[in-house]
Write an enzyme that holds these catalytic residues in place. Structure first.
Site, PDB file in Angstrom:
ATOM      1  CD  GLU A  55      -5.020  -2.047   5.719  1.00 15.13           C
ATOM      2  OE1 GLU A  55      -5.653  -1.403   4.865  1.00 15.13           O
ATOM      3  OE2 GLU A  55      -4.028  -1.576   6.333  1.00 15.13           O
ATOM      4  CD  GLU A  95      -2.936  -1.780  10.711  1.00 13.85           C
ATOM      5  OE1 GLU A  95      -3.475  -2.080   9.619  1.00 13.85           O
ATOM      6  OE2 GLU A  95      -2.554  -0.630  10.966  1.00 13.85           O
ATOM      7  CD  GLU A 149      -2.895   1.179   2.343  1.00  9.26           C
ATOM      8  OE1 GLU A 149      -3.712   2.101   2.402  1.00  9.26           O
ATOM      9  OE2 GLU A 149      -2.839   0.278   3.187  1.00  9.26           O
ATOM     10  CB  ALA A 209       0.655  -2.076  11.595  1.00  8.21           C
TER      11      ALA A 209
END
Length: 879
Positions: A269, A303, A126, A267
């Site tokens: 996901e 997440e 991402e 973080a």
């Protein structure tokens, strides 16, 4: 720049892709100096497209080795390699496109795509990292079913992970092995994940509300495996909370978390395989502070909650980023509030919002929650998208209420499961489920800036009527000079002369929510015998600036009597802010300021109030941060802000030192460490007291802080002791050096704890000089390839009001040179580092010139990344 002028991408130009990828079959052959990636893509034409246009795939830094369709190799005439693209001629459909390419993860310092972190292969896709792995339709509206086979050396990489379920494994010869993963759920490429390394795991089990057993695994290096217990507990709490509050059950049989040291974000996901910055996973009482424990719990929850609000239902395009992030931040905030102190969680969230996001809203990078355009999407992972986006969802929750909001979220998930959708789809689901008209409310998604509410009131004693008049406005932002009125929910209460709540309606409520829809609204409350004091914007019910002419007496009254914990805290902040600003003006005019005795007395009352929740009391005693003060000023002088805040804090400490000392002693009771709300509150209050005491030039309090450092059994108190000594009014360099050396010797093997060591020094008004920061960059514990280390040292230095903002511009030029250096290696990190310079126009003139010079030197560099180019260009714009 890659082009002379990078082109902006506009929301209005969105078009669905010409082709869909139904199935993606990947094979990774991992080696020390390269990786071979084979992709088999089952592709069909979009039904809305006529003819057979070329298939245009995105790809960056890929060495194409072979390409075929349905098993037939393509000739050079059948495809064209362009910069960052592969164009393939299509003669029939559907078809299977087979591509093999070579990549070099070891040389990938951008930390996007497939790269190495401490010898471990991992991914970050991402927003647009997958195109650094293989040629693909790398956009969120292209959702595909993935299978992934990973082949690697068995000794070096015994653990091979990807999304979904482990369905097959075997030996590949020559000491190599393979594992195949299948993810049964369609997902966009940004949710793809791969990890290969020598890892150990912490394993547990969660039984869902339907009785399914889910295997939970957290992977990390062997030396960190004992620091995963809190993250595992947080994961199980998150899963249970999402079932109880949203009715959302986990859908796979396996949920995995992997902790890595080198990561641009907190973080990610990825479906079934979350990859985390190690700082958001690893905890132990001796190495993690209370805030670290709470951060881990919140990030793990965030997440995990993405499994539904982001994965099962994802965003159609990156303009809709807040569709998943704003909603999920709201969800994780509510989860953390339920797990800890709801009042303190709200105070902390709003404090950060008003300090940092409001600043973003009034600067050159201001944008709407759903922006209209961008040059580089990585620059739009902002507080506006996340935190303001969460506030927008919170307002919908406030307007609808608990039951209707849950009904709306159920409809949203059911209606759009497996789809890539828009913010409009989310709002429409809320409307359809509740019957509420949110047409005007949608402006929160399209209009940038922070609305301002100007409130006035009047009391008609003869009629017993109290009238509130609320006017709304919103200042111009780049590209949006005129704003329409927002729909703003404003929660209020009224207090009578004795501090008791006034009944506001026939139902006996002492609190109501006013729906502000027009530029000016008037509300009348009847049956009052005397003029009440309004408690406005309770719980911070909308992300706005509120102006009401509260007197010092009014604010102290609210501090003492308001039943809303947020507004009690806000009253202390307003009182302190007014006093600090008064001192700033006096210092700026070369006058000797005096501190209002009413402020000092008010702090004494808070200290003495036994009824206050200790966590809230700690927050009320804290003065506004220097950053918060700067955000609210029209013209910033960092030196005056620092001196004024310090003088006010010292005046409070001098008057109440015995009360601070007594409370510190009362709370300094040795007991086993527990990261639970009550204990966290006690430590917060104790260390707040210590922070006040060391502002006094008294050896006793310096020794108090030193003893706390040496004798504490947890990192929260030890670090607080160290910070107190380093920043104490009584500067004892020998003691500071002794404690810093001791901290280094004790924790040099723990990368996350060493981040604290760097930050304490870089953020110190006295210790954190540019020369000292430069010396720390040469320290053997500093790793310039680690975003965590750079943020810990350089990021902390840029927040140092005294040292970073030297008027000779040395701090600014240092940052500019560093941005230029990192732009070649990690553009995302470089673009984030530059943020302190973007608000140069808001500073006093003697700071502006060197800040602008630093920005100009960056802009003059040839071949700037789009990440940095966009930020610098907008910052220097005259508009």
């Amino acid at each position: 720049m890659k082009d002379a002028q990078p082109n902006a991408i506009f929301l209005k130009d969105y078009q669905a892709p010409n082709y869909w990828i139904e199935k993606t079959d990947l094979v990774f052959d991992l080696h020390e100096d390269h990786a071979m990636v084979s992709a088999s893509l089952s592709i069909r034409l979009n039904d809305d497209v006529e003819g057979l246009p070329d298939l245009v795939l995105s790809g960056i830094d890929l060495e194409l080795k072979s390409i075929s369709i349905d098993g037939h190799p393509l000739s050079d005439a059948d495809y064209t390699e362009l910069r960052d693209q592969l164009c393939v001629k299509v003669e029939r459909q559907p078809f299977c496109l087979e591509i093999t390419n070579r990549i070099k993860p070891r040389e990938n310092t951008s930390l996007e795509g497939l790269y190495l972190s401490n010898g471990m292969f991992c991914t970050q896709c991402e927003a647009e990292g997958f195109r650094k792995i293989t040629y693909y339709l790398d956009r969120p509206d292209v959702m595909s079913v993935f299978t992934t086979t990973i082949i690697a050396d068995k000794h070096r990489y015994p653990i091979l992970l990807s999304n979904g379920n482990d369905v097959a494994r075997g030996e590949a010869g020559q000491g190599r092995h393979w594992v195949k993963w299948e993810d049964p759920f369609k997902k966009p490429s940004y949710l793809f994940a791969l990890v290969a390394g020598d890892l150990q795991l912490k394993e547990d089990l969660f039984t869902t509300m339907s009785g399914r057993d889910i295997s939970l695994r957290i992977y990390t290096e062997a030396y960190n495996i004992d620091k995963c217990d809190h993250a595992m507990r947080s994961l199980k709490k998150s899963m249970k909370w999402d079932e109880d509050v949203y009715g959302r059950e986990y859908d796979l049989d396996l949920f995995m978390i992997v902790a890595v040291d080198h990561f641009n974000m907190g973080a990610m996901e990825n479906k079934g395989l979350n990859i985390f910055n190690s700082s958001c996973v690893l905890t132990s009482p001796k190495t993690a502070t209370d805030s670290c424990y709470q951060r881990v719990e919140g990030v793990v929850g965030h997440e995990y909650f993405h499994n539904w609000s982001g994965n099962r239902v994802t965003c159609r395009d990156w303009f809709q980023l807040s569709l998943k992030e704003g909603f999920t931040v709201f969800r994780d905030s509510e989860f953390s509030a339920d797990m800890n102190s709801r009042g303190v969680k709200r105070i902390q969230d709003v404090s950060m919002l008003r300090t940092a996001q409001f600043d973003e809203d009034s600067g050159p990078m201001a944008h709407a929650v759903r922006p209209e355009s961008f040059i580089e999407i990585a620059n739009f992972y902002t507080l506006t998208i996340y935190e303001k986006g969460a506030e927008v969802v919170r307002m919908i929750h406030s307007i609808l209420g608990d039951d209707l909001f849950r009904k709306g979220s159920d409809l949203y998930f059911e209606r759009h499961d497996g789809q890539a959708v828009t913010c409009e789809d989310f709002v429409r689901a809320m409307e359809d489920a509740s019957g509420k008209d949110l047409t005007q409310f949608r402006l929160w998604y399209s209009q940038a800036g922070t609305p301002v509410l100007d409130v006035s009131d009047a009391f008609d004693e003869a009629a017993g009527e109290y009238t509130l008049t609320i006017k709304q406005s919103c200042p111009p932002t780049p590209g949006q000079h005129v704003k329409k009125p927002f729909h703003i929910p404003v929660r209020i209460g009224l207090l009578d002369n004795e501090g008791l709540p006034v009944t506001l309606n026939a139902q006996g409520s002492d609190e109501v929510t006013l729906d502000i829809r027009r530029s000016e609204e008037t509300y009348t409350f009847t049956g009052l015998s005397a003029k009440p004091l309004p408690s406005l914007l309770r719980g911070f019910s909308a992300p706005v600036r509120l102006n009401y002419p509260y007197s010092t007496t009014d604010l102290i009254f609210l501090m003492q009597h308001d039943t809303d914990s947020f507004n009690r805290w806000d009253a202390t902040q307003r009182l302190a802010m007014a006093e600090i600003n008064s001192v700033i003006e006096a210092l700026g005019n070369h006058q000797h300021p005096t501190i209002n005795p009413a402020l000092i007395s008010a702090w004494g009352e808070v200290l003495a109030d036994q009824s206050l929740d200790q966590a809230v009391k700690a927050e009320m005693l804290n003065l506004p941060s220097e950053a918060s003060i700067a955000e609210q000023r029209q013209s910033i002088n960092p030196d005056l802000i620092h001196r004024a805040r310090k003088q006010v804090k010292r005046a409070i400490a001098k008057t109440h030192q015995m009360a601070f000392l007594a409370l510190w002693k009362k709370l300094s009771v040795k007991k086993p460490y527990k990261p639970e709300a009550t204990d966290i509150a006690e430590r917060a209050l104790k260390n707040t007291c210590l922070g006040y005491l060391v502002t006094l030039d008294n050896l006793q309090y310096l020794e108090l802080a030193s003893d706390q450092y040496r004798q504490s059994g947890n990192m929260t108190d030890q670090l607080a002791g160290l910070v107190a000594v380093v920043n104490a009014e009584r500067h004892e360099q020998a003691l500071i050096d002794t404690l810093l050396d001791d901290f280094l010797a004790t924790y040099r093997g723990d990368a996350n704890v060493m981040d604290q060591w760097f930050s304490v020094q870089a953020n110190s008004p006295t210790l954190g000089t540019l020369a000292h920061v430069l010396s720390l960059m040469e320290h053997e514990q500093f790793d310039a390839s680690s975003p965590n280390k750079v943020r810990a040292l350089v990021g902390a230095f840029t927040r140092n009001m005294v040292q970073f903002h030297k008027t000779d511009g040395s701090g600014y030029q240092f940052l500019a040179e560093l941005v230029i250096e990192f732009d070649r290696k990690n553009p995302q990190l470089a673009a984030r580092l530059i943020q302190p310079l973007t608000r140069w126009k808001k500073y006093e003139e003697n700071y502006q010139a060197p800040m602008k010079k630093a920005l100009t030197s960056i802009k003059a560099l040839p071949d700037l990344s789009t990440d940095v180019f966009e930020v610098v260009t907008k910052s220097l714009s005259t508009h």
